[in-house]
Design a protein around this motif. Sequence first.
Motif, PDB file in Angstrom:
ATOM      1  N   GLU A  77       0.833  -1.199   0.000  1.00 46.62           N
ATOM      2  CA  GLU A  77       0.000   0.000   0.000  1.00 46.62           C
ATOM      3  C   GLU A  77       0.873   1.256   0.000  1.00 46.62           C
ATOM      4  O   GLU A  77       1.772   1.408   0.831  1.00 46.62           O
ATOM      5  CB  GLU A  77      -0.940   0.014   1.212  1.00 46.62           C
ATOM      6  CG  GLU A  77      -2.037  -1.039   1.112  1.00 46.62           C
ATOM      7  CD  GLU A  77      -3.135  -0.808   2.161  1.00 46.62           C
ATOM      8  OE1 GLU A  77      -3.038   0.175   2.908  1.00 46.62           O
ATOM      9  OE2 GLU A  77      -4.080  -1.610   2.192  1.00 46.62           O
ATOM     10  N   ASP A 112      -8.782   4.827   2.459  1.00 46.03           N
ATOM     11  CA  ASP A 112      -8.722   3.366   2.544  1.00 46.03           C
ATOM     12  C   ASP A 112     -10.091   2.758   2.212  1.00 46.03           C
ATOM     13  O   ASP A 112     -10.189   1.764   1.486  1.00 46.03           O
ATOM     14  CB  ASP A 112      -8.296   2.963   3.955  1.00 46.03           C
ATOM     15  CG  ASP A 112      -7.839   1.519   4.027  1.00 46.03           C
ATOM     16  OD1 ASP A 112      -6.941   1.152   3.252  1.00 46.03           O
ATOM     17  OD2 ASP A 112      -8.378   0.769   4.848  1.00 46.03           O
ATOM     18  N   THR A 113     -11.148   3.383   2.724  1.00 42.75           N
ATOM     19  CA  THR A 113     -12.499   2.918   2.422  1.00 42.75           C
ATOM     20  C   THR A 113     -12.772   2.994   0.927  1.00 42.75           C
ATOM     21  O   THR A 113     -13.314   2.054   0.324  1.00 42.75           O
ATOM     22  CB  THR A 113     -13.540   3.768   3.178  1.00 42.75           C
ATOM     23  OG1 THR A 113     -13.331   3.641   4.580  1.00 42.75           O
ATOM     24  CG2 THR A 113     -14.958   3.332   2.840  1.00 42.75           C
ATOM     25  N   TYR A 161     -10.930   0.225  -1.066  1.00 42.53           N
ATOM     26  CA  TYR A 161     -11.565  -1.097  -1.050  1.00 42.53           C
ATOM     27  C   TYR A 161     -12.810  -1.126  -1.929  1.00 42.53           C
ATOM     28  O   TYR A 161     -13.150  -2.159  -2.499  1.00 42.53           O
ATOM     29  CB  TYR A 161     -11.888  -1.523   0.381  1.00 42.53           C
ATOM     30  CG  TYR A 161     -10.689  -2.099   1.073  1.00 42.53           C
ATOM     31  CD1 TYR A 161     -10.253  -3.385   0.760  1.00 42.53           C
ATOM     32  CD2 TYR A 161      -9.954  -1.354   1.981  1.00 42.53           C
ATOM     33  CE1 TYR A 161      -9.128  -3.929   1.371  1.00 42.53           C
ATOM     34  CE2 TYR A 161      -8.820  -1.878   2.593  1.00 42.53           C
ATOM     35  CZ  TYR A 161      -8.417  -3.171   2.285  1.00 42.53           C
ATOM     36  OH  TYR A 161      -7.299  -3.704   2.870  1.00 42.53           O
ATOM     37  N   ARG A 162     -13.476   0.017  -2.058  1.00 42.67           N
ATOM     38  CA  ARG A 162     -14.584   0.090  -2.997  1.00 42.67           C
ATOM     39  C   ARG A 162     -14.060  -0.091  -4.435  1.00 42.67           C
ATOM     40  O   ARG A 162     -14.703  -0.766  -5.250  1.00 42.67           O
ATOM     41  CB  ARG A 162     -15.301   1.431  -2.858  1.00 42.67           C
ATOM     42  CG  ARG A 162     -16.335   1.711  -3.940  1.00 42.67           C
ATOM     43  CD  ARG A 162     -17.446   0.681  -3.951  1.00 42.67           C
ATOM     44  NE  ARG A 162     -18.251   0.757  -2.760  1.00 42.67           N
ATOM     45  CZ  ARG A 162     -19.287   1.576  -2.605  1.00 42.67           C
ATOM     46  NH1 ARG A 162     -19.619   2.402  -3.553  1.00 42.67           N
ATOM     47  NH2 ARG A 162     -19.984   1.551  -1.489  1.00 42.67           N
ATOM     48  N   LYS A 221     -11.452  -1.848  -5.265  1.00 44.12           N
ATOM     49  CA  LYS A 221     -11.144  -3.277  -5.409  1.00 44.12           C
ATOM     50  C   LYS A 221     -12.404  -4.076  -5.689  1.00 44.12           C
ATOM     51  O   LYS A 221     -12.411  -4.983  -6.527  1.00 44.12           O
ATOM     52  CB  LYS A 221     -10.451  -3.799  -4.147  1.00 44.12           C
ATOM     53  CG  LYS A 221      -9.029  -3.320  -3.965  1.00 44.12           C
ATOM     54  CD  LYS A 221      -8.382  -3.985  -2.756  1.00 44.12           C
ATOM     55  CE  LYS A 221      -6.925  -3.559  -2.608  1.00 44.12           C
ATOM     56  NZ  LYS A 221      -6.252  -4.246  -1.491  1.00 44.12           N
ATOM     57  N   ASP A 222     -13.477  -3.736  -4.981  1.00 38.88           N
ATOM     58  CA  ASP A 222     -14.739  -4.444  -5.187  1.00 38.88           C
ATOM     59  C   ASP A 222     -15.276  -4.220  -6.596  1.00 38.88           C
ATOM     60  O   ASP A 222     -15.997  -5.054  -7.135  1.00 38.88           O
ATOM     61  CB  ASP A 222     -15.790  -3.983  -4.162  1.00 38.88           C
ATOM     62  CG  ASP A 222     -15.468  -4.453  -2.757  1.00 38.88           C
ATOM     63  OD1 ASP A 222     -14.657  -5.391  -2.626  1.00 38.88           O
ATOM     64  OD2 ASP A 222     -16.004  -3.872  -1.795  1.00 38.88           O
ATOM     65  N   ARG A 248     -10.960  -3.895  -9.544  1.00 34.17           N
ATOM     66  CA  ARG A 248      -9.532  -3.558  -9.518  1.00 34.17           C
ATOM     67  C   ARG A 248      -9.124  -2.803 -10.781  1.00 34.17           C
ATOM     68  O   ARG A 248      -9.847  -2.755 -11.751  1.00 34.17           O
ATOM     69  CB  ARG A 248      -8.659  -4.810  -9.318  1.00 34.17           C
ATOM     70  CG  ARG A 248      -9.013  -5.564  -8.020  1.00 34.17           C
ATOM     71  CD  ARG A 248      -8.207  -6.854  -7.879  1.00 34.17           C
ATOM     72  NE  ARG A 248      -8.610  -7.587  -6.694  1.00 34.17           N
ATOM     73  CZ  ARG A 248      -8.090  -7.431  -5.490  1.00 34.17           C
ATOM     74  NH1 ARG A 248      -7.116  -6.575  -5.326  1.00 34.17           N
ATOM     75  NH2 ARG A 248      -8.509  -8.126  -4.465  1.00 34.17           N
ATOM     76  N   GLU A 281     -18.234 -12.330   1.370  1.00 35.72           N
ATOM     77  CA  GLU A 281     -17.049 -11.489   1.503  1.00 35.72           C
ATOM     78  C   GLU A 281     -16.286 -11.779   2.795  1.00 35.72           C
ATOM     79  O   GLU A 281     -15.057 -11.732   2.823  1.00 35.72           O
ATOM     80  CB  GLU A 281     -17.461 -10.017   1.472  1.00 35.72           C
ATOM     81  CG  GLU A 281     -17.988  -9.541   0.124  1.00 35.72           C
ATOM     82  CD  GLU A 281     -18.613  -8.164   0.219  1.00 35.72           C
ATOM     83  OE1 GLU A 281     -18.476  -7.527   1.293  1.00 35.72           O
ATOM     84  OE2 GLU A 281     -19.234  -7.719  -0.766  1.00 35.72           O
TER      85      GLU A 281
END
Length: 377
Positions: free
Chosen positions: A26, A88-89, A92-93, A95-96, A99, A175
Motif C-alpha cells: 500500500e 482506505d475505504t 476497497y470500494r 477493489k470491489d 480492480r 465477503e
Amino acid sequence: MLREAAARLRQCVRESDTVARLGGDEFTILINPLPSAKAAGTVAEHVIAALSEPFLIDKVENVVTASIGITMYPSDGASAEELMRNADTAMYRAKDGGRGTYVYFEEAMNAEAVKRSTLERELRRAISEQQFILHYQPQVDPRTGRVHAVEALVRWRHPERGVVAPGQFIAVAEETGLIAAIGHIVLVEACAQFRAWRDQGVDLEYVAVNVSSRQFRQPNFVETVEAALRTNAMQAECLELEITEGVLVDGADTVVDMLVRLKSLGVRIAIDDFGTGYSSMSYLERLPFDTLKIDILFIRKIRDDGEGGTIAATIAAMAHALGKKVVAEGAETQAQIDFLCKCDCELVQGYFYSRPLPGEELAAFVSQVAETRSASA
C-alpha cells in the motif's frame, strides 16, 4: 517489485508532491496544492497506467493492478487520520469494482461501511444462535404436475427485523467467509428435514442444497457431506448439491477431483445458474454432474407469445446432448411452462407452481398435489 513500483509512482507526480509506502503493497500519494478534484483523478489514471505495465523481475514478467481511493481536504476529512481512513475505504470500494480503477470517497460510503460492519457482527451472532431457517421450493415435472424434488433456500430469522431474505446478507457472508458456516447449517438442516419428510411418508426423490465456492473448497467438505447423510440415515442419491458455474471455472483440476469424490458417494451434482459464467463445452464434458439448471435470467426472456427463449432452448439442447437432466428455475407464466415443455425440461421450479415454503407447508403442498393428480386420473 516494490522498489520498481515506487519509482513509477514518483514519475507520475510533481517534485512538490509526496509518495510514501505505508506497509505491504500500500502506497499513499499526497498532492498539495490540488487544482481540482478532477486533477486527482487524472493522476490516478496515470498511476494505474504506469503500474499496469509488466514488471520484469529475474527475467520473468509480472503483471499487477492498482486500486486507488481518493479523498479531498477538507470535504472528506479535517485531519490526516480521517483522510487516510476514508481513502482506505474508497480504495476497497475500487477493489470491489474489479480492480485497476479509482474511486472518490463519499460520506455515503462511510455509512455503508458501518452498515456492513454491523451486518457482519449480526451474522456471526446469527450463526452462533442458529437464527437461520430453511424454506423449500418445489421442482415439478411440467408435463405431469408431480413434485419430484425441492430446493432448500436459506432465510435469516432476525430477532428484530423478522425474516430477512438472502439477497440482503449473502453477499456480506461471502465477503467475510461466513458463508461456509451458513452453508454447513443449511446442509445439515436440509438433510434432517428430508429425513423427517421420509418418516412422514412425503414422496420426494431428493433435496437440493446450494454450495458456495468457499464451502466447496474446504478440505473436509466431502467428509461433512458424508456426516450429514450418515446422521440422518439418508441415502446419498436423496441429496443434490448445486454448484455455481463460477466455482467450476476457477481451479479446474481441483474441482473435477472434488466432484469425482462426491459422485463416488452417490450424491447428485447440479450446475446452478448455467449460462452466466464462462464454461466451455470441452470443460463440461469432463465434469461428472447430473443436472444443468438454466438461470432465471434466460427464463424471464421467454415472452407470452413464446418468443425470446433461444438461449434457454440452446442450453437445454446442449445438456440433453451431454446426457444430463435439465431444471429451469424462475418460471412464472403458462407461456414459460409451455416453452420449457417443448424443450423437454425435466423439472421446473418457480412461482408458477409455488413460492418457497417452510417444511410443514411444503409437505402439505406435496400431499395436495398428489391428491389432485390422483383425483384427476
